[in-house]
Design an enzyme around this catalytic site. Structure first.
Site, PDB file in Angstrom:
ATOM      1  CB  ALA A   1      -0.943   0.020   1.268  1.00  0.00           C
TER       2      ALA A   1
ATOM      3  CD  GLN B   1       2.754   6.987   4.091  1.00  0.00           C
ATOM      4  OE1 GLN B   1       3.785   6.391   4.813  1.00  0.00           O
ATOM      5  NE2 GLN B   1       3.016   7.861   3.101  1.00  0.00           N
ATOM      6  CB  SER B   2       4.379  -0.386   1.870  1.00  0.00           C
ATOM      7  OG  SER B   2       4.950  -1.483   2.158  1.00  0.00           O
ATOM      8  CG  ASN B   3       5.165   0.401   8.158  1.00  0.00           C
ATOM      9  OD1 ASN B   3       5.730   1.372   8.066  1.00  0.00           O
ATOM     10  ND2 ASN B   3       4.339  -0.151   8.821  1.00  0.00           N
TER      11      ASN B   3
ATOM     12  CB  ALA C   1       7.656  -0.242   0.347  1.00  0.00           C
TER      13      ALA C   1
END
Length: 355
Positions: free
Chosen positions: A95, A97-99, A101
């Site tokens: 998504a 705000q992917s942690n 990523a």
């Protein structure tokens, strides 16, 4: 039933079973990315505030890589696998705000690999704080390329399309699933399970429940497999942040079984080991709830800890509500696994700008 008892024979059993799992983990490629073991600390002000059992926090927000978080444990195995396959770049998705990523981009930078991230719009938010701040800013700071995809896109297919383009350009990409959630990545939480059991044994701490946020299923699946392989009957509960309970539990159970097979520990996993409470998702993945906002603010004020608004914040809100409702009646010690992600707070500044 508690994890450990004071008897030295029980402590020896825990040590032997954990050592056996560690030996199996040593047979897999792994790179050192995380600061381990992460701390196991009491949250006594929160415990006093709630008036229930003593609550501890397993600080996987302290894994170190790019602000820490649970995905770093998974990436130790995933990146090692990528290197073993002679990859020169990695592709992953998540998504906005992917942690995951962010930590993948940081791991790729540390190892000298290219990184390509595809971000799915699962919220419809257009505020630039959300679309370009927080984790997205860090993705780019670590040198990753960032592509956007609409909500509902087939992200596995989108990654494969990108991989084909890269192969056509002479690159060797390695695809990492969202959340690092496959049997290779879940080994990181097999390792976390034995790490926690060993810490509890060394502290003579009897843990009654382990609670955490569960989404893409890799963290919970790894914990389920690790606890089973270590022959621990610790009660594990995932607080869902995305899917309905039946779907969430099915995903976790399937991955836990595949992880156990990959580990080769020789144990079957009882379906009853997989439990998820998905009452705290709210309107959807990444969409705030009042309970999450209150929980994040409460822990910041009581314990000086930062929890993110997507995963750990909703997991924490679930834990707080369950304690207040007496769901853990009779328990003495509960551990909450903090999966990190505070960078995402900067994607939702208006949520916490005033009381």
């Amino acid at each position: 039933m508690s994890v450990v008892v004071d008897a030295s024979s029980a402590q020896t059993l825990v040590k032997d079973s954990c050592d056996s799992v560690r030996r199996k983990l040593q047979s897999f490629p792994r790179v050192s990315l995380a600061h381990l073991p992460t701390p196991l600390e009491p949250m006594d002000r929160l415990s006093a505030h709630l008036g229930g059992p003593r609550i501890w926090v397993k600080r996987d927000d302290c894994t170190g890589l790019s602000g820490g978080g649970n995905k770093t444990r998974k990436l130790e195995f995933l990146m090692a696998d990528a290197l073993a396959q002679k990859a020169d770049c990695v592709i992953t998705q998540g998504a906005t705000q992917s942690n995951h990523a962010r930590q993948t981009a940081a791991a790729a930078a540390k190892l000298g690999l290219g990184c390509h991230i595809l971000l799915e719009d699962r919220t419809g938010y257009t505020n630039t704080d959300y679309t370009d701040g927080g984790n997205v800013l860090l993705d780019r700071l670590h040198g990753a390329t960032v592509g956007r995809r609409p909500g509902g896109a087939d992200m596995a297919k989108e990654m494969e399309i990108l991989a084909e383009r890269l192969r056509a350009d002479g690159r060797t990409p390695y695809i990492i699933p969202g959340g690092g959630s496959n049997p290779v990545g879940a080994l990181g939480y097999v390792n976390c399970a034995v790490e926690l059991l060993s810490q509890a044994s060394d502290m003579s701490l009897e843990i009654d429940h382990l609670v955490h946020a569960t989404g893409s299923s890799g963290t919970q699946a790894g914990l389920v497999a690790g606890l089973a392989a270590a022959q621990s009957d610790l009660n594990l509960l995932g607080i869902g942040v995305r899917a309905p309970r039946e779907k969430q539990e099915s995903m976790v159970y399937d991955l836990a079984c595949r992880t156990m097979d990959h580990l080769g520990a020789g144990f079957d996993i009882d379906r009853d080991r997989v439990r998820a409470n998905c009452d705290y998702v709210g309107p959807g993945y990444g969409l705030p709830t009042d309970a999450m906002r209150n929980a994040v603010r409460l822990l910041a004020e009581l314990e000086g800890l930062l929890f993110d608004p997507v995963y750990s914040g909703k997991g924490l809100a679930g834990l707080i509500d369950l304690v207040q409702r007496g769901e853990f009646s009779g328990a003495r010690n509960i551990v909450f696994l903090h999966t990190g992600g505070s960078a995402a707070l900067f994607g939702y500044p208006d949520l916490f700008s005033s009381k």
